[in-house]
Design a protein around this motif. Structure first.
Motif, mmCIF file in Angstrom:
data_model
loop_
_atom_site.group_PDB
_atom_site.id
_atom_site.type_symbol
_atom_site.label_atom_id
_atom_site.label_comp_id
_atom_site.label_asym_id
_atom_site.label_seq_id
_atom_site.Cartn_x
_atom_site.Cartn_y
_atom_site.Cartn_z
ATOM 1 N N GLY A 35 0.831 -1.195 0.000
ATOM 2 C CA GLY A 35 0.000 0.000 0.000
ATOM 3 C C GLY A 35 0.865 1.244 0.000
ATOM 4 O O GLY A 35 2.090 1.159 -0.164
ATOM 5 N N ARG A 36 0.230 2.379 0.202
ATOM 6 C CA ARG A 36 0.969 3.629 0.271
ATOM 7 C C ARG A 36 1.921 3.587 1.458
ATOM 8 O O ARG A 36 1.691 2.875 2.431
ATOM 9 N N ASP B 169 4.642 2.351 1.812
ATOM 10 C CA ASP B 169 5.276 1.042 1.961
ATOM 11 C C ASP B 169 4.589 0.155 3.003
ATOM 12 O O ASP B 169 5.211 -0.727 3.587
ATOM 13 N N ARG B 170 3.305 0.406 3.229
ATOM 14 C CA ARG B 170 2.575 -0.460 4.151
ATOM 15 C C ARG B 170 2.209 -1.763 3.449
ATOM 16 O O ARG B 170 2.169 -1.828 2.234
ATOM 17 N N GLU B 171 1.913 -2.770 4.275
ATOM 18 C CA GLU B 171 1.411 -4.022 3.690
ATOM 19 C C GLU B 171 -0.026 -3.810 3.245
ATOM 20 O O GLU B 171 -0.755 -3.034 3.852
ATOM 21 N N TRP B 172 -0.416 -4.516 2.187
ATOM 22 C CA TRP B 172 -1.805 -4.440 1.735
ATOM 23 C C TRP B 172 -2.358 -5.855 1.677
ATOM 24 O O TRP B 172 -1.919 -6.660 0.844
ATOM 25 N N SER B 173 -3.252 -6.187 2.575
ATOM 26 C CA SER B 173 -3.820 -7.538 2.620
ATOM 27 C C SER B 173 -4.627 -7.797 1.359
ATOM 28 O O SER B 173 -5.514 -7.021 1.027
ATOM 29 N N SER B 174 -4.301 -8.887 0.703
ATOM 30 C CA SER B 174 -4.915 -9.156 -0.599
ATOM 31 C C SER B 174 -5.361 -10.605 -0.725
ATOM 32 O O SER B 174 -4.850 -11.367 -1.554
ATOM 33 N N PRO B 175 -6.317 -11.018 0.109
ATOM 34 C CA PRO B 175 -6.758 -12.417 0.050
ATOM 35 C C PRO B 175 -7.527 -12.723 -1.235
ATOM 36 O O PRO B 175 -7.971 -11.802 -1.930
ATOM 37 N N SER B 176 -7.688 -14.010 -1.483
ATOM 38 C CA SER B 176 -8.445 -14.457 -2.645
ATOM 39 C C SER B 176 -9.856 -13.858 -2.609
ATOM 40 O O SER B 176 -10.462 -13.743 -1.545
ATOM 41 N N GLY C 154 -8.142 1.088 -2.253
ATOM 42 C CA GLY C 154 -7.020 2.021 -2.173
ATOM 43 C C GLY C 154 -6.255 1.990 -3.488
ATOM 44 O O GLY C 154 -6.325 1.008 -4.232
ATOM 45 N N ILE C 155 -5.544 3.068 -3.750
ATOM 46 C CA ILE C 155 -4.812 3.192 -5.019
ATOM 47 C C ILE C 155 -3.349 3.474 -4.709
ATOM 48 O O ILE C 155 -3.052 4.318 -3.862
ATOM 49 N N THR D 198 0.008 18.713 -1.398
ATOM 50 C CA THR D 198 0.087 17.821 -2.557
ATOM 51 C C THR D 198 0.147 16.351 -2.160
ATOM 52 O O THR D 198 -0.238 15.486 -2.940
ATOM 53 N N ALA D 199 0.621 16.061 -0.946
ATOM 54 C CA ALA D 199 0.690 14.660 -0.526
ATOM 55 C C ALA D 199 0.607 14.570 0.974
ATOM 56 O O ALA D 199 1.043 15.484 1.680
ATOM 57 N N GLY D 200 0.047 13.502 1.462
ATOM 58 C CA GLY D 200 -0.017 13.312 2.902
ATOM 59 C C GLY D 200 -1.125 12.357 3.285
ATOM 60 O O GLY D 200 -1.882 11.889 2.440
ATOM 61 N N ASP D 201 -1.197 12.076 4.572
ATOM 62 C CA ASP D 201 -2.248 11.222 5.119
ATOM 63 C C ASP D 201 -3.321 12.129 5.685
ATOM 64 O O ASP D 201 -3.029 13.013 6.469
ATOM 65 N N CYS D 202 -4.556 11.880 5.304
ATOM 66 C CA CYS D 202 -5.632 12.792 5.674
ATOM 67 C C CYS D 202 -6.602 12.112 6.625
ATOM 68 O O CYS D 202 -7.028 10.981 6.400
ATOM 69 N N GLU D 203 -6.926 12.809 7.693
ATOM 70 C CA GLU D 203 -7.910 12.286 8.647
ATOM 71 C C GLU D 203 -9.090 13.252 8.696
ATOM 72 O O GLU D 203 -8.900 14.469 8.793
#
Ligand code: BTN
Length: 268
Positions: free
Chosen positions: A49-50, A52-59, A142-143, A260-265
């Motif tokens: 994910g963004r 460099d986080r892990e992105w769980s991607s099960p079947s 997520g993209i 332009t970039a960041g984590d938004c809450e």
């Protein structure tokens, strides 16, 4: 491969039952000179994910990366991220899911911010109260966009979309507050859903000027009080607009800051 997967897309399709990461595969294909390829997987074993986080991607999910070679400067790359979020949102809405976009690139399900035009006349919006439902926004997709090239012209862009389609929520990290298509509206035909996403994305990339207006239409962030973590520090204020190619404009009370970039809450 396109025929095998049965996707009628303006992209060559490569489908994998299981692969570490469709983005990594698309990057490899970029290195081999390929263009307009859609890499799809039923399951990813090393999805990213963004940040460099892990992105769980099960079947059962739609793990999709589009490799494109647009003739644009690197600064335009965020537009592809927004276009992907718009494409996924439209496909989700067609499937009956009340999806919206949280800046910059999360497709969320909330019920919040249907926008005045879609509200019935009975709805009462209290100014300054914010919009209900922000706290329960759950993430459907997520993209992750990656690119390479010179500042004045990118060589390639890989737009990775992680869509929790027919996934058991138990297999997704609960702290990510996941939503799934199957949980919202029942299991979807992943082929058709992917087809719609790819078609919408293809249309948007040919009309870059239509991306930001489309994004605004689905935004759950605009009008909300937000806290954005940026590399230059924290910005807190009201999210008032989005600007080409994808920056968020925050009114802090003292000034308007363009992020332009960041984590938004969403604070409310
Ligand atoms: C995010 O952090 O919100 C972005 C998640 C992007 C996940 C997708 S799944 C398909 C593609 N392959 C990856 O390894 N990541 C992206």
């Amino acid at each position: 491969a396109a025929v095998e997967y049965g996707l009628e897309a303006p992209f060559d399709v490569e489908f994998h039952d299981s692969i570490p990461s469709t983005n990594a595969r698309a990057r490899d294909l970029a290195g081999e000179g390929a263009a307009d390829v859609a890499v799809l997987a039923d399951e990813q074993t090393g999805g990213r994910g963004r940040l460099d986080r892990e992105w769980s991607s099960p079947s059962g999910g739609i793990w999709l990366s589009l490799l494109v070679r647009p003739d644009v400067p690197a600064t335009h790359a965020p537009t592809f991220t927004l276009a992907a979020a718009v494409a996924v949102t439209r496909a989700a809405r067609e499937a009956g899911v009340d999806a919206g976009i949280k800046w910059p690139n999360d497709v969320v399900v909330s019920g919040a911010n249907d926008g005045p035009s879609e509200r019935s006349s009975d709805d009462v919006v209290v100014p300054g109260e914010g919009r209900e439902g922000g706290a329960v926004e759950r993430k459907l997709a997520g993209i992750l966009t990656e690119m390479e090239g010179e500042a004045d012209r990118v060589s390639w862009v890989v737009v990775g979309m992680g869509i929790n389609a027919n996934v058991d929520p138990e297999e997704l990290p609960s702290e990510a507050r996941p939503a799934t298509l199957s949980g919202e509206v029942g299991a979807v035909d992943r082929r058709l859903f992917t087809q719609r996403v790819v078609e919408e994305f293809d249309e948007l990339r040919s009309e870059p000027e239509s991306v930001v207006p489309a994004w605004r239409e689905y935004a759950t962030t605009l009008g909300r009080r937000v806290r954005v973590d940026t590399s230059a520090g924290e910005v807190v204020g009201e999210a008032v607009d989005i600007e080409f190619p994808g920056a968020l404009v925050v009114d802090t009370g003292d000034e308007r800051v363009t992020v332009t970039a960041g984590d938004c809450e969403h604070l409310r």
